[in-house]
Scaffold this active site. Structure first.
Site, short mmCIF file in Angstrom:
data_model
loop_
_atom_site.label_atom_id
_atom_site.label_comp_id
_atom_site.label_asym_id
_atom_site.label_seq_id
_atom_site.Cartn_x
_atom_site.Cartn_y
_atom_site.Cartn_z
N GLU A 1 -27.12 86.17 -101.07
CA GLU A 1 -28.23 87.07 -101.41
C GLU A 1 -29.09 86.31 -102.41
OE1 GLU A 1 -29.04 89.75 -100.01
OE2 GLU A 1 -27.31 90.95 -99.40
N GLU B 1 -38.03 89.98 -95.17
CA GLU B 1 -36.77 89.24 -95.31
C GLU B 1 -36.51 88.32 -94.13
OE1 GLU B 1 -31.99 90.01 -96.12
OE2 GLU B 1 -33.34 91.71 -95.83
#
Length: 239
Positions: free
Chosen positions: A149, A25
């Site tokens: 997100e 990430e």
């Protein structure tokens, strides 16, 4: 307008992000943030990033890392804070969502536009705009803040989008924020909501709902005509 872009998480140590199918990430968020910052600067916005290099580390603990991001944005006097992340759950969840501190804040409209842009351009599932009052980057920031997100890194289909479409995701966020494409093309001035939103985005109008209502009630009135003409003038001169 000053826009602070937070590439979520740290490269190593505390506050690293989720991972899946070979992706991390903290690397994906930096790549998206870097592209986004480039598009915004090319369009004339002032931009500051929380991580200027992918290897940057902002704290020795999770709380220190989060606090530092908010401090950097606040001390710079940002007008908008955008935090880029990848989601993770159990491999089955998928899609895009945007998080804000309150649905009553100016961040709500930015969150809606960013979400709609990503979903329409990348093809992810729309998980909606959600309130998250517990997230430090949302409640510690002084300006409107949106946490994006982008997709689920542990879902195979979403992961593929994160792996192959980082620049496209950044373009979608850029368009959601500015109303422009990455080529600086602008949408035609026809929709009342888009016209009023752009005035709000520029900090000219505070009562967005009032302006929308007045323009819808009087579509042939002076306000509607003047709003379109004035906004066209500002766009052409990068005001």
């Amino acid at each position: 307008m000053k826009i602070f872009i937070d590439a979520g998480h740290n490269y190593s140590g505390s506050d690293t992000g989720a991972s899946g199918y070979g992706l991390k990430e903290e690397i994906v968020t930096f790549e998206i943030s870097y592209y986004l910052s480039t598009f915004l600067r090319d369009a004339g916005y002032e931009v500051k990033m929380s991580r200027n290099k992918v290897t940057d580390i902002l704290g020795n603990s999770v709380s220190e890392s989060i606090n530092r991001r908010a401090e950097l944005s606040n001390s710079w006097g940002a007008d908008l804070f955008i935090s880029i992340h990848c989601n993770a759950y159990d491999g089955t969840a998928h899609g895009t969502e945007t998080l804000i501190f309150s649905s009553q804040s100016r961040a709500q409209r930015y969150a809606e536009r960013i979400l709609e842009s990503i979903v329409s351009k990348i093809g992810t599932y729309n998980r909606g705009v959600k309130e998250r009052r517990d997230l430090g980057v949302l409640h510690l920031t002084a300006c409107p803040a949106v946490l994006v997100e982008t997709a689920f890194i542990d879902n195979m289909d979403d992961n593929w989008a994160l792996k192959t479409k980082t620049e496209d995701i950044a373009k979608a966020i850029f368009e959601g924020v500015t109303g422009q494409s990455s080529g600086n093309e602008t949408k035609e001035l026809t929709d009342v909501g888009d016209i009023v939103w752009e005035y709000s985005h520029r900090g000219i109008v505070l009562d967005s709902d009032g302006m929308v209502n007045e323009m819808k009630e009087h579509p042939d009135g002076r306000l509607y005509w003047l709003a379109r003409k004035a906004l066209k003038y500002m766009r052409e001169r990068d005001i």
